[in-house]
Design a protein around this motif. Structure first.
Motif, PDB file in Angstrom:
ATOM      1  N   ARG A   1       4.906   2.853  -6.492  1.00 48.96           N
ATOM      2  CA  ARG A   1       3.712   2.228  -5.943  1.00 48.96           C
ATOM      3  C   ARG A   1       2.811   1.846  -7.102  1.00 48.96           C
ATOM      4  NH1 ARG A   1      -1.134   4.903  -2.526  1.00 48.96           N
ATOM      5  NH2 ARG A   1      -1.507   5.759  -4.563  1.00 48.96           N
TER       6      ARG A   1
ATOM      7  N   ASP B   1       0.818  -1.213   0.000  1.00 47.86           N
ATOM      8  CA  ASP B   1       0.000   0.000   0.000  1.00 47.86           C
ATOM      9  C   ASP B   1       0.849   1.260   0.000  1.00 47.86           C
ATOM     10  OD1 ASP B   1      -2.428  -1.353   0.071  1.00 47.86           O
ATOM     11  OD2 ASP B   1      -2.375  -1.499   2.252  1.00 47.86           O
ATOM     12  N   ASP B   2       2.147   1.102   0.219  1.00 48.15           N
ATOM     13  CA  ASP B   2       3.029   2.258   0.362  1.00 48.15           C
ATOM     14  C   ASP B   2       3.971   2.364  -0.823  1.00 48.15           C
ATOM     15  OD1 ASP B   2       4.399  -0.085   0.958  1.00 48.15           O
ATOM     16  OD2 ASP B   2       5.612   0.822   2.535  1.00 48.15           O
TER      17      ASP B   2
END
Length: 133
Positions: A69, A19-20
């Motif tokens: 990402r 998610d990062d």
């Protein structure tokens, strides 16, 4: 578009599982820890290709390191916590209007921009707030 090799697919899957934002070295380390024999140079190339093709967001950390990402569709910007890396996608409308206005006032046309806002998320701000006793 580049052909889809097992290495490229491994990078795409590893990036999509997070998610990062992550550096190429950080992603390479997690791939290697998972048993992949992929090389660091291959991870760098795959991430660069994914960013060019719009499958990955790319930005520079405050220290100048490229971070990546998995990308959602559509033009957007980010709020990024300098401490924990939490990333929130923000609407682009206000930034788009501002960028067009600034460009026009200075005689520019066909302006393009990249906007990422770094700060501290709510949780990290609470941890960094000095306590009074």
């Amino acid at each position: 578009m580049k052909r889809n090799t097992w290495q490229r697919e491994a990078v795409r899957e590893a990036l999509g599982s997070r998610d990062d934002f992550v550096s190429a070295q950080g992603l390479h380390l997690s791939l290697r820890e998972g048993g992949s024999p992929i090389g660091l140079a291959t991870v760098y190339r795959a991430l660069a290709d994914l960013a060019v093709e719009g499958e990955a967001d790319s930005l520079q950390s405050p220290e100048g390191e490229s971070l990546y990402r998995a990308c959602t569709s559509g033009h957007h910007h980010h709020l990024i916590c300098r401490n924990c890396g939490l990333t929130v996608e923000i609407e682009a409308d206000a930034v788009e209007q501002w960028a067009r206005s600034v460009a026009a006032r200075n005689g520019f046309t066909q302006a393009q921009h990249v906007v990422d806002v770094f700060g501290l998320c709510a949780a990290c701000s609470l941890r960094e707030t000095p306590r009074t006793t």
